[in-house]
Structures are given as C-alpha cells and as structure tokens.
Design a protein around this motif. Structure first.
Motif, mmCIF file in Angstrom:
data_model
loop_
_atom_site.group_PDB
_atom_site.id
_atom_site.type_symbol
_atom_site.label_atom_id
_atom_site.label_comp_id
_atom_site.label_asym_id
_atom_site.label_seq_id
_atom_site.Cartn_x
_atom_site.Cartn_y
_atom_site.Cartn_z
ATOM 1 N N SER A 153 18.840 1.433 3.711
ATOM 2 C CA SER A 153 17.816 0.851 2.840
ATOM 3 C C SER A 153 17.376 1.746 1.687
ATOM 4 N N GLY A 154 17.596 3.062 1.838
ATOM 5 C CA GLY A 154 17.088 3.987 0.831
ATOM 6 C C GLY A 154 15.642 4.391 1.055
ATOM 7 N N TRP A 155 15.051 3.974 2.178
ATOM 8 C CA TRP A 155 13.666 4.360 2.478
ATOM 9 C C TRP A 155 13.585 5.839 2.868
ATOM 10 N N PRO A 156 12.506 6.520 2.475
ATOM 11 C CA PRO A 156 12.357 7.959 2.735
ATOM 12 C C PRO A 156 11.836 8.222 4.155
ATOM 13 N N LEU A 157 12.712 8.089 5.140
ATOM 14 C CA LEU A 157 12.275 8.163 6.535
ATOM 15 C C LEU A 157 12.621 9.479 7.216
ATOM 16 N N SER A 158 13.290 10.386 6.508
ATOM 17 C CA SER A 158 13.689 11.650 7.117
ATOM 18 C C SER A 158 12.497 12.579 7.295
ATOM 19 N N SER A 159 12.693 13.598 8.115
ATOM 20 C CA SER A 159 11.691 14.648 8.350
ATOM 21 C C SER A 159 10.371 14.082 8.869
ATOM 22 N N ARG A 212 0.801 -1.221 0.000
ATOM 23 C CA ARG A 212 0.000 0.000 0.000
ATOM 24 C C ARG A 212 0.841 1.281 0.000
ATOM 25 N N SER A 213 2.095 1.164 -0.369
ATOM 26 C CA SER A 213 2.959 2.339 -0.479
ATOM 27 C C SER A 213 3.077 2.730 -1.941
ATOM 28 N N GLU A 214 2.786 3.991 -2.249
ATOM 29 C CA GLU A 214 2.843 4.443 -3.643
ATOM 30 C C GLU A 214 4.243 4.303 -4.218
ATOM 31 N N GLY A 215 5.250 4.461 -3.352
ATOM 32 C CA GLY A 215 6.624 4.340 -3.829
ATOM 33 C C GLY A 215 7.156 2.927 -3.812
ATOM 34 N N GLY A 216 6.340 1.983 -3.366
ATOM 35 C CA GLY A 216 6.773 0.593 -3.309
ATOM 36 C C GLY A 216 7.644 0.272 -2.116
ATOM 37 N N TYR A 217 7.586 1.120 -1.078
ATOM 38 C CA TYR A 217 8.392 0.894 0.128
ATOM 39 C C TYR A 217 7.611 -0.004 1.086
ATOM 40 N N CYS A 218 7.754 -1.301 0.888
ATOM 41 C CA CYS A 218 6.998 -2.271 1.674
ATOM 42 C C CYS A 218 7.931 -3.256 2.352
#
Length: 293
Positions: free
Chosen positions: A216-222, A78-84
């Motif tokens: 991992s490259g996951w967008p976890l900042s901010s 369910r992640s638009e960016g495919g971060y699952c």
C-alpha cells in the motif's frame, strides 16, 4: 515487485492513492487487525466504515461520497499524511456502492482479510450468538458487538455445540464461509488486490504489516505492534476442547478433506482456500498479491 509497480501505476490514474479499503466478514478476526492498525500514530484507520465513516441508513450515493472524501484525505481524515482507510463488509453494509469507481477515483489500495480456518470461524460465530443471547446483566459493550462480563454468575460453557445448519453442502455457502466471494468482488474492481489472513497475524505480526506496507505504501515500519496487543488468546487450538459434539461434526465432514484438515488442526496453521476463485493462490505466509484487470 511487479505487483507493487502495478499498484503504483493504478494509483497514478486518479486520486492521492493513500487510502486503504479492507473487505472483511464477521468472525474473521478482523477486529484485531483493525484495532492494531488503528493504533498506528501516522494513520487513521476506522473499524467498519458503516459505523465510523458513514451511517447505516445512508444510501449508496451518500455513503460513496463520504467514503471518497475520507479515502482522499478530506477533512474527516485525521492523518497528516492522508493515510486513511477502513474495513467493511461490502455486500452486507454497502450494497449498491460502485467499488470500481470509488477505488479508481481515490487510487485506494484494496485488501481482503480472511480467516483461513473456516471451522474456527464458525465456532467463533456460534460463541458470538450465545453472548448475544445472554441476559442483559451478563453483557457489556455495544448491542451490536457485546462481550460477556467477567462474572461467575454469567459463566458460559467454553465448549459449544455446532449444528448441521453450519455445515455447508454447496459452493455458494462455501464461498460465503471462506470469504472468497469477497476476493472475487475485490478482483472485479480491476485494481491489484492483497489478501491477508488472521492466521498469518498469529504467526508473525511484523511480517504481516510489513507486507501491507509494501503493498500500500503506508508508513508502517518501525512500530512495535506487539506492545498494542492487550489480551492474550485463551481459546485452545484443539477443537476437541471447543466443540462439544466434535465427533458428530467430524461425521458430517466426511469426504470433505479440506475442511476435515481444519477440524483436526491443533496449531495456528494457514490453510488453502477450499474453493478459491480461478487464477488465485494463497501462499504459505497467508497472504497473496494478485494483479487483476
């Protein structure tokens, strides 16, 4: 870093490379990690894949197919960016799964989550077993992971006796308790492995998740992780207040200085693994990136 470059190189072999697999074991504090990561709006991270990605009765082939689809950004993701991603105890809930092939096919990142203070992990498991033994009227939540109701008639002594069966004598038992057998399982996959710890999260949530993002490259900042911490830790760090037979446990651990240090600790300290795999180090920040294969 060299590890991140290796991570990118592995990712390019197959798959989208945006999935994360977290190996963990009960009592490590991974539920807290899973819950916080699952609250991030840009990712879809599931607590315990055998309940949320595939069913416990599925065989290894069907379980692998469902995990592969999810990690690759399939329709269940369910992640638009495919971060699952998901957490799982691989030896307990996914026996027979070919993790090397699954990770290679999906390009997923491999993380191991541990609790470095084994004594506190054991104490948590003892408490959990006592909650399971409470009368049904005193429990709430699922039968798998019940919680004690906030009811004066259901009060449970916060001080727990630890039995000798919980005190290990051999390397195999130590491996299980410290979860470094999970680290070895992860390292045999041949992909880079990151190890994160419960104690590191206690010390600095932002630093822990920034480390995961870099690996991992996951967008976890901010993201304001602290705003999603719903309950404060109320258990004392002083194990003399948590273990009713503290002196007896201390006696059992004579000659095992690594574990005695854990027993005597009164802080959120990150401990080295007492019987770590060869060529493995856990740094002072409670994390480790190890390139293997």
């Amino acid at each position: 870093t060299a590890v991140h470059e290796a991570r990118q190189g592995w990712r390019g072999r197959k798959g989208a490379g945006r999935g994360i697999v977290v190996f963990k074991r009960g009592g490590s504090g991974s539920t807290w990690f899973d819950t916080l990561l699952g609250n991030h709006p840009d990712v879809d991270f599931r607590h315990e894949a055998h309940h949320t990605v595939f069913a416990p009765f599925h065989g290894p082939d069907k379980a692998t197919k469902r995990m592969r689809n999810f990690l690759s950004g399939g329709k269940k993701c369910r992640s638009e960016g495919g971060y699952c991603g998901f957490s799982i105890s691989p030896t307990k809930h996914a026996e027979g799964v070919d993790w090397t092939r699954l990770v290679r096919d999906t390009g997923a990142s491999v993380v191991v989550f541990v609790r470095t203070n084994v004594i506190k992990r054991l104490l948590g498991l003892e408490r959990k077993s006592l909650v399971h033994a409470l009368a049904p009227r005193c429990r709430r939540g699922s039968s798998y992971k019940p919680e004690m109701k906030d009811d004066p008639g259901c009060a449970m002594n916060r001080s727990v006796a630890m039995g000798p069966a919980r005190i290990w004598n051999g390397t195999d038992e130590a491996a299980f308790l410290q979860s470094w057998d999970l680290i070895e399982t992860a390292m045999t996959i041949g992909a880079p492995v990151q190890v994160l710890s419960y104690e590191a999260m206690q010390q600095d949530l932002v630093k822990t998740f920034d480390s995961l993002a870099a690996f991992s490259g996951w967008p976890l900042s901010s993201f304001d992780w602290s705003s999603h911490v719903k309950t404060a830790k109320v258990t004392s760090e002083d194990l003399r207040l948590g273990i009713s037979n503290f002196d007896e446990v201390e006696h059992w651990l004579q000659g095992k200085e690594c574990y005695l240090d854990m027993l005597h600790s009164e802080s959120q300290q990150i401990f080295p693994l007492c019987h770590a795999p060869r060529n493995f180090t856990l740094n002072s920040s409670g994390s480790s990136n190890n390139v293997s294969g």
